[in-house]
Design a protein around this motif. Structure first.
Motif, mmCIF file in Angstrom:
data_model
loop_
_atom_site.group_PDB
_atom_site.id
_atom_site.type_symbol
_atom_site.label_atom_id
_atom_site.label_comp_id
_atom_site.label_asym_id
_atom_site.label_seq_id
_atom_site.Cartn_x
_atom_site.Cartn_y
_atom_site.Cartn_z
ATOM 1 N N LYS A 140 0.822 -1.461 0.003
ATOM 2 C CA LYS A 140 -0.135 0.167 -0.009
ATOM 3 C C LYS A 140 0.952 1.209 0.115
ATOM 4 N N VAL A 163 1.924 4.740 1.053
ATOM 5 C CA VAL A 163 2.088 5.579 2.212
ATOM 6 C C VAL A 163 2.434 6.992 1.911
ATOM 7 N N SER A 164 3.311 7.217 1.099
ATOM 8 C CA SER A 164 3.552 8.702 0.858
ATOM 9 C C SER A 164 4.280 8.574 -0.398
ATOM 10 N N TYR A 171 2.371 13.625 -1.055
ATOM 11 C CA TYR A 171 1.204 12.983 -0.518
ATOM 12 C C TYR A 171 1.474 12.138 0.139
ATOM 13 N N TYR A 172 0.262 12.017 1.172
ATOM 14 C CA TYR A 172 0.284 11.174 2.349
ATOM 15 C C TYR A 172 -0.896 10.518 2.500
ATOM 16 N N ILE A 173 -1.091 9.188 3.106
ATOM 17 C CA ILE A 173 -2.285 8.692 3.431
ATOM 18 C C ILE A 173 -2.769 9.261 4.777
ATOM 19 N N ASP A 174 -4.060 9.269 4.754
ATOM 20 C CA ASP A 174 -4.603 9.964 5.957
ATOM 21 C C ASP A 174 -4.094 9.531 7.359
ATOM 22 N N SER A 175 -3.872 8.118 7.610
ATOM 23 C CA SER A 175 -3.446 7.785 8.632
ATOM 24 C C SER A 175 -1.912 8.249 9.069
ATOM 25 N N LYS A 190 -0.534 11.498 8.051
ATOM 26 C CA LYS A 190 -0.522 12.757 7.920
ATOM 27 C C LYS A 190 -0.364 13.651 9.240
ATOM 28 N N ASP A 222 1.747 0.994 12.429
ATOM 29 C CA ASP A 222 2.831 1.460 11.385
ATOM 30 C C ASP A 222 3.780 0.210 11.147
ATOM 31 N N ALA A 272 -1.102 5.506 -7.044
ATOM 32 C CA ALA A 272 -1.122 4.762 -6.053
ATOM 33 C C ALA A 272 -0.988 3.296 -6.236
#
Length: 123
Positions: free
Chosen positions: A46, A48-49, A59-63, A65, A90, A105
């Motif tokens: 997945k 992550v950034s 870009y960052y995934i919400d979890s 940020k 994590d 992505a």
């Protein structure tokens, strides 16, 4: 032969910090979008950034940020991921990846991958 090599993984307690580094060799990655993915055993890789080649877009995934910061140094062909306030969720193997021209992505669309580095966060 072009390759990416990650370093900086390890084991930390929840709330701690780690800094992952990815060094490119064999070619310049300055025009590549660079990304960090993570993967749990038996699950898909997945995003992550990610950061574009010009460093203008990240870009960052919400979890993550507010906790993770991606950066790159095109002169030295490196990309880093500063991870603060780490949480047990994590925990994963983290991979560095590169593609032209833009960040996406889907892991299958990246051209180069590192070997991965384990990050373990204990509670």
């Amino acid at each position: 032969q072009a390759q990416l090599v990650e370093s900086g993984g390890g084991t930390v307690q929840a709330g701690g910090s780690l800094r992952l580094s990815c060094a490119g060799s064999g070619r310049s990655f300055s025009r590549y979008a660079m990304a960090w993915f993570r993967q749990d055993p038996g699950k898909e890789r997945k995003l992550v950034s990610a950061i574009d080649w010009s460093v203008e877009t990240t870009y960052y995934i919400d979890s993550v940020k507010g906790r993770f910061t991606i950066s790159r140094d095109n002169t030295n062909n490196t990309v880093n991921l500063q991870m603060n306030s780490l949480k047990p969720e994590d925990t994963a193997v983290y991979y560095c990846a590169a593609r032209i021209p833009t960040m996406v992505a889907e892991a299958r669309l990246y051209d180069y991958w590192g070997q991965g580095t384990q990050v373990t966060v204990s509670s």
